[in-house]
Design an enzyme around this catalytic site. Structure first.
Site, PDB file in Angstrom:
ATOM      1  N   TYR A  87      -2.274 -11.275  -5.521  1.00  0.00           N
ATOM      2  CA  TYR A  87      -3.355 -10.425  -4.993  1.00  0.00           C
ATOM      3  C   TYR A  87      -4.654 -10.652  -5.763  1.00  0.00           C
ATOM      4  O   TYR A  87      -5.723 -10.862  -5.175  1.00  0.00           O
ATOM      5  CB  TYR A  87      -2.920  -8.952  -5.086  1.00  0.00           C
ATOM      6  CG  TYR A  87      -3.893  -7.986  -4.473  1.00  0.00           C
ATOM      7  CD1 TYR A  87      -3.886  -7.724  -3.101  1.00  0.00           C
ATOM      8  CD2 TYR A  87      -4.826  -7.321  -5.257  1.00  0.00           C
ATOM      9  CE1 TYR A  87      -4.785  -6.827  -2.545  1.00  0.00           C
ATOM     10  CE2 TYR A  87      -5.725  -6.423  -4.711  1.00  0.00           C
ATOM     11  CZ  TYR A  87      -5.698  -6.180  -3.345  1.00  0.00           C
ATOM     12  OH  TYR A  87      -6.591  -5.293  -2.795  1.00  0.00           O
TER      13      TYR A  87
ATOM     14  N   SER B 239     -12.148  -6.507  -3.851  1.00  0.00           N
ATOM     15  CA  SER B 239     -11.447  -5.480  -4.635  1.00  0.00           C
ATOM     16  C   SER B 239     -12.011  -5.519  -6.042  1.00  0.00           C
ATOM     17  O   SER B 239     -12.550  -6.561  -6.460  1.00  0.00           O
ATOM     18  CB  SER B 239      -9.955  -5.806  -4.678  1.00  0.00           C
ATOM     19  OG  SER B 239      -9.313  -5.089  -5.717  1.00  0.00           O
TER      20      SER B 239
HETATM   21  C1  BGC Z   1      -5.486  -2.383  -4.497  1.00  0.00           C
HETATM   22  C2  BGC Z   1      -4.931  -1.002  -4.771  1.00  0.00           C
HETATM   23  C3  BGC Z   1      -5.356  -0.524  -6.151  1.00  0.00           C
HETATM   24  C4  BGC Z   1      -6.843  -0.713  -6.376  1.00  0.00           C
HETATM   25  C5  BGC Z   1      -7.255  -0.387  -7.801  1.00  0.00           C
HETATM   26  C6  BGC Z   1      -6.967  -2.369  -4.714  1.00  0.00           C
HETATM   27  O1  BGC Z   1      -7.542  -3.590  -4.407  1.00  0.00           O
HETATM   28  O2  BGC Z   1      -5.152  -2.786  -3.178  1.00  0.00           O
HETATM   29  O3  BGC Z   1      -3.522  -1.016  -4.675  1.00  0.00           O
HETATM   30  O4  BGC Z   1      -5.027   0.850  -6.295  1.00  0.00           O
HETATM   31  O5  BGC Z   1      -7.222  -2.034  -6.071  1.00  0.00           O
HETATM   32  O6  BGC Z   1      -6.392  -0.954  -8.764  1.00  0.00           O
END
Ligand code: BGC
Length: 266
Positions: free
Chosen positions: A164, A151
């Protein structure tokens, strides 16, 4: 023309919805047979398998909790029983369980780390073992390819989401350390780091016009990402076209990691 992934076998974890489903479909369209792993929602996984079959591909839905060692072993066994081996493994399963730091429970923390980080450890480890077991195949220059779904939050801190962001920061070094270790065996390990992609996980960020306008202030390219944007990146990273790409994170984020807040400030 020969399809980019013709004759190859792929496994995508967390593929019953969102980015995982988009990646599974894109790999199938590129000629791979695909195992569609899901955790609890069999129906969408079976629907996706039917859709792939109707396009002339072969797909196998398999239930497994990627944070459970026995489940991951059983999932790889199902893949090998059906297809003989696997060439491309996309460790994609991931979830959010958001909370302000002071309120985050240990269960919130563990759930996200277990699925997002430990799940990728187990999936990638079994992939490496399978590549080593079966040796080279003529379908690919590499012995095997692993794609970790990261991410933008492997580098962008995210208040209210420490579990996260920590899981994705962990994936960055899991991927790179593993890539360094297994590159001499011709196993290619890379990550894709999506930005804001239109999926159920971040629905709050795009479902209303106000939310979308606010989100787009974070995206220099001026649009939300679609799962196809990630699917195409995955096909490239899985194919011989990227044979010299090893240990890299490919950001597919419309420029979200360019610190757009600095465009007219600082
Ligand atoms: C998340 C999303 C978020 C995106 C940008 C992703 O890894 O799961 O919820 O919109 O990152 O912030």
């Amino acid at each position: 023309m020969q399809k980019a992934l013709a004759g190859q076998i792929a496994l995508v974890t967390g593929a019953s919805s969102g980015i995982g489903a988009g990646v599974a479909k894109a790999l199938a369209e590129a000629g791979a047979h695909v195992t569609i792993n899901y955790h609890s929602h069999a129906e969408p996984a079976e629907k996706l398998a039917d859709e792939i079959a109707s396009l002339g591909g072969e797909a196998l839905p398999v239930a497994a909790d990627v944070s459970d060692e026995d489940d991951v072993d059983a999932m790889f066994k199902a893949v090998v029983d059906r297809f003989g081996t696997v060439d491309i493994v996309v460790a994609n399963s991931g979830l959010q369980q958001d909370a302000a730091f002071a309120d985050m429970t240990l269960a919130d923390w563990r759930k996200v780390i277990d699925t997002n980080l430990t799940g990728q450890f187990l999936t990638a480890q079994r992939a490496v073992r399978e590549f080593q077991r079966r040796g080279p195949r003529p379908v690919s220059k590499a012995l095997g390819k692993i794609i970790c779904m990261s991410s933008v939050h492997e580098v962008i801190p995210w208040a209210g989401h420490v579990n996260y962001a920590a899981s994705k920061g962990g994936i960055q070094m899991l991927m790179k350390s593993l890539a360094q270790e297994v590159a001499p065996q011709r196993i290619r390990v890379n990550s894709i780091a999506p930005g804001a992609i239109r999926t159920p996980i971040n629905q709050d960020a795009w479902a209303s016009k106000e939310a979308m306008d606010r989100l787009l202030t974070l995206v220099p390219y001026g649009r939300i990402g679609e799962v196809d944007d990630i699917g195409r990146a995955a096909v490239w990273l899985a194919s011989d076209e990227s044979d010299y790409v090893v240990g890299t994170t490919l950001f597919v984020d419309g420029g979200m990691t360019l610190y757009p807040g600095f465009a007219d400030n600082g």
